[in-house]
Write an enzyme that holds these catalytic residues in place. Structure first.
Site, PDB file in Angstrom:
ATOM      1  NE  ARG A 197      22.582  38.621  40.468  1.00 46.26           N
ATOM      2  CZ  ARG A 197      22.936  39.017  39.240  1.00 46.26           C
ATOM      3  NH1 ARG A 197      22.097  38.918  38.237  1.00 46.26           N
ATOM      4  NH2 ARG A 197      24.128  39.537  39.046  1.00 46.26           N
ATOM      5  NE  ARG A 214      28.069  41.508  29.451  1.00 46.02           N
ATOM      6  CZ  ARG A 214      27.546  40.532  30.192  1.00 46.02           C
ATOM      7  NH1 ARG A 214      26.909  39.536  29.638  1.00 46.02           N
ATOM      8  NH2 ARG A 214      27.635  40.585  31.508  1.00 46.02           N
ATOM      9  CE  LYS A 216      22.146  40.802  31.297  1.00 47.31           C
ATOM     10  NZ  LYS A 216      22.204  41.796  32.398  1.00 47.31           N
ATOM     11  NE  ARG A 271      26.572  36.728  39.149  1.00 52.76           N
ATOM     12  CZ  ARG A 271      26.187  37.317  38.022  1.00 52.76           C
ATOM     13  NH1 ARG A 271      25.028  37.014  37.475  1.00 52.76           N
ATOM     14  NH2 ARG A 271      26.950  38.220  37.455  1.00 52.76           N
ATOM     15  NE  ARG A 300      28.610  42.311  37.237  1.00 52.96           N
ATOM     16  CZ  ARG A 300      27.796  41.981  38.247  1.00 52.96           C
ATOM     17  NH1 ARG A 300      28.239  42.076  39.495  1.00 52.96           N
ATOM     18  NH2 ARG A 300      26.590  41.561  38.021  1.00 52.96           N
TER      19      ARG A 300
HETATM   20  P1  ADP Z   1      20.507  40.193  35.187  1.00 51.00           P
HETATM   21  O1  ADP Z   1      20.550  38.791  34.641  1.00 51.00           O
HETATM   22  O2  ADP Z   1      20.109  41.197  34.137  1.00 51.00           O
HETATM   23  O3  ADP Z   1      21.749  40.580  35.897  1.00 51.00           O
HETATM   24  P2  ADP Z   1      18.605  39.116  37.136  1.00 51.00           P
HETATM   25  O4  ADP Z   1      17.505  38.492  36.356  1.00 51.00           O
HETATM   26  O5  ADP Z   1      19.612  38.221  37.744  1.00 51.00           O
HETATM   27  O6  ADP Z   1      19.324  40.273  36.250  1.00 51.00           O
HETATM   28  O7  ADP Z   1      17.927  40.047  38.265  1.00 51.00           O
HETATM   29  C1  ADP Z   1      18.721  40.778  39.196  1.00 51.00           C
HETATM   30  C2  ADP Z   1      18.003  40.783  40.550  1.00 51.00           C
HETATM   31  O8  ADP Z   1      16.806  41.552  40.468  1.00 51.00           O
HETATM   32  C3  ADP Z   1      17.566  39.402  41.044  1.00 51.00           C
HETATM   33  O9  ADP Z   1      17.657  39.374  42.444  1.00 51.00           O
HETATM   34  C4  ADP Z   1      16.103  39.292  40.595  1.00 51.00           C
HETATM   35  O10 ADP Z   1      15.323  38.458  41.438  1.00 51.00           O
HETATM   36  C5  ADP Z   1      15.654  40.740  40.707  1.00 51.00           C
HETATM   37  N1  ADP Z   1      14.665  41.122  39.692  1.00 51.00           N
HETATM   38  C6  ADP Z   1      14.591  40.706  38.405  1.00 51.00           C
HETATM   39  N2  ADP Z   1      13.565  41.292  37.758  1.00 51.00           N
HETATM   40  C7  ADP Z   1      12.979  42.123  38.666  1.00 51.00           C
HETATM   41  C8  ADP Z   1      11.848  43.029  38.614  1.00 51.00           C
HETATM   42  N3  ADP Z   1      11.152  43.193  37.484  1.00 51.00           N
HETATM   43  N4  ADP Z   1      11.543  43.708  39.747  1.00 51.00           N
HETATM   44  C9  ADP Z   1      12.277  43.555  40.882  1.00 51.00           C
HETATM   45  N5  ADP Z   1      13.336  42.719  40.997  1.00 51.00           N
HETATM   46  C10 ADP Z   1      13.687  42.009  39.906  1.00 51.00           C
HETATM   47  P1  ADP Z   2      24.788  40.095  34.787  1.00 51.46           P
HETATM   48  O1  ADP Z   2      23.679  39.078  34.838  1.00 51.46           O
HETATM   49  O2  ADP Z   2      25.019  40.670  36.156  1.00 51.46           O
HETATM   50  O3  ADP Z   2      24.605  41.090  33.706  1.00 51.46           O
HETATM   51  P2  ADP Z   2      26.411  38.000  33.590  1.00 51.46           P
HETATM   52  O4  ADP Z   2      26.040  36.793  34.357  1.00 51.46           O
HETATM   53  O5  ADP Z   2      25.837  38.140  32.228  1.00 51.46           O
HETATM   54  O6  ADP Z   2      26.123  39.294  34.479  1.00 51.46           O
HETATM   55  O7  ADP Z   2      27.983  38.116  33.480  1.00 51.46           O
HETATM   56  C1  ADP Z   2      28.806  38.040  34.618  1.00 51.46           C
HETATM   57  C2  ADP Z   2      30.258  38.184  34.193  1.00 51.46           C
HETATM   58  O8  ADP Z   2      30.612  37.104  33.321  1.00 51.46           O
HETATM   59  C3  ADP Z   2      30.588  39.452  33.428  1.00 51.46           C
HETATM   60  O9  ADP Z   2      30.891  40.544  34.291  1.00 51.46           O
HETATM   61  C4  ADP Z   2      31.795  39.007  32.607  1.00 51.46           C
HETATM   62  O10 ADP Z   2      32.973  38.974  33.383  1.00 51.46           O
HETATM   63  C5  ADP Z   2      31.428  37.566  32.252  1.00 51.46           C
HETATM   64  N1  ADP Z   2      30.676  37.467  31.000  1.00 51.46           N
HETATM   65  C6  ADP Z   2      29.408  37.035  30.833  1.00 51.46           C
HETATM   66  N2  ADP Z   2      29.052  37.071  29.540  1.00 51.46           N
HETATM   67  C7  ADP Z   2      30.126  37.538  28.874  1.00 51.46           C
HETATM   68  C8  ADP Z   2      30.405  37.815  27.501  1.00 51.46           C
HETATM   69  N3  ADP Z   2      29.494  37.638  26.531  1.00 51.46           N
HETATM   70  N4  ADP Z   2      31.640  38.280  27.192  1.00 51.46           N
HETATM   71  C9  ADP Z   2      32.566  38.474  28.112  1.00 51.46           C
HETATM   72  N5  ADP Z   2      32.383  38.255  29.417  1.00 51.46           N
HETATM   73  C10 ADP Z   2      31.169  37.790  29.797  1.00 51.46           C
END
Ligand code: ADP
Ligand code: ADP
Ligand code: ZN
Length: 220
Positions: A131, A92, A17, A164, A175
């Site tokens: 990451r 969420r 994302k 993180r 999660r």
């Molecule tokens: P999210 O916001 O959904 O948690 P991230 O964008 O932070 O996901 O991506 C999670 C990890 O995977 C990061 O280390 C990122 O560089 C990597 N990543 C993101 N997209 C891809 C992809 N299409 N292929 C391989 N690795 C990816």
């Molecule tokens: P990821 O990229 O790994 O999906 P996020 O960065 O979106 O994770 O979220 C990390 C953490 O921040 C979540 O596990 C939660 O604790 C909190 N968080 C983020 N967005 C929300 C939301 N919309 N509602 C509640 N908690 C949230």
């Protein structure tokens, strides 16, 4: 009802994302609102919201809906209604969605589409344990797939990248459970309204982006 593009970007942790969000927002001139980034900044700066949110984040639980919804409302009051919005990681769960629809209604807006990036659970751990993020611009890196050009520094800001706190095995597991139990029902909710663009996140990020673009273009 206004015709602005209001999109939700959702998917399990590690789906990509954050990686896609900036590109999508640039492409469609959207204000990007990432609740995860905003919450982490608040924790970092020890604000009142950050203090309230920290424990939930550290344990992989959702921060209470009222807190997150208030954050969204403040942001939208700041940026106004005459722009496009991309919400990364919000709403969420169903409770947040109810509050969100109420806020959107007050602004005479509605959700156009939900972009749902999906990946298998077994890909998630490798993605998240490798990451790294830039604490300044929130750009996302992966030690194997998308490493920074120099050492451990952000290509754009030259700032030291960080891991993180919640990218630990047990918190990742939690999660994932929270996603399946609380967030996934929202995908079903928007599917019933034919608003879901489902994307296979297990391709390289350029292909994922292309598929998102063609998906969104069907809604415009
Ligand atoms: P999210 O916001 O959904 O948690 P991230 O964008 O932070 O996901 O991506 C999670 C990890 O995977 C990061 O280390 C990122 O560089 C990597 N990543 C993101 N997209 C891809 C992809 N299409 N292929 C391989 N690795 C990816
Ligand atoms: P990821 O990229 O790994 O999906 P996020 O960065 O979106 O994770 O979220 C990390 C953490 O921040 C979540 O596990 C939660 O604790 C909190 N968080 C983020 N967005 C929300 C939301 N919309 N509602 C509640 N908690 C949230
Ligand atoms: Zn940076």
């Amino acid at each position: 009802m206004k015709d602005n593009l209001v999109c939700i970007l959702i998917g399990p942790p590690g789906a990509g994302k954050g990686t896609q969000a900036k590109n999508i927002a640039n492409r469609y001139k959207c204000k990007l609102v990432s609740t995860g980034d905003i919450l982490r900044e608040n924790v970092e700066n020890n604000t009142e919201l950050g203090v309230q949110a920290k424990n939930y984040i550290d344990n992989g639980n959702l921060v209470p809906a009222e807190l997150v919804a208030a954050m969204i409302k403040n942001t939208m009051e700041l940026y106004g209604i005459n722009i496009n919005y991309l919400f990364d990681g919000f709403p969420r769960d169903i409770e947040q969605n109810v509050l969100f629809e109420k806020i959107l209604n007050e602004f005479d807006l509605s959700v156009k589409a939900m972009i749902y990036i999906n990946i298998e659970d077994d890909v998630v751990f490798d993605r998240l344990t490798n990451r790294r993020i830039c604490p300044k611009c929130n750009r996302v890196y992966h030690l194997k797939f998308y490493p920074p050009k120099f050492d451990n520094l952000c290509d754009d800001c030259k700032v030291e990248l960080i891991t993180r706190d919640d990218d630990k095995k047990d918190v990742i597991k939690k999660r994932l459970e929270v996603f399946q139990k609380l967030t996934h029902p929202l995908v079903e909710y928007y599917k019933k309204q034919n608003k879901v663009i489902e994307i296979n996140g297990n391709k390289n990020s350029e292909d994922v982006f292309k598929n998102i673009i063609s998906g969104i273009n069907c809604f415009r």
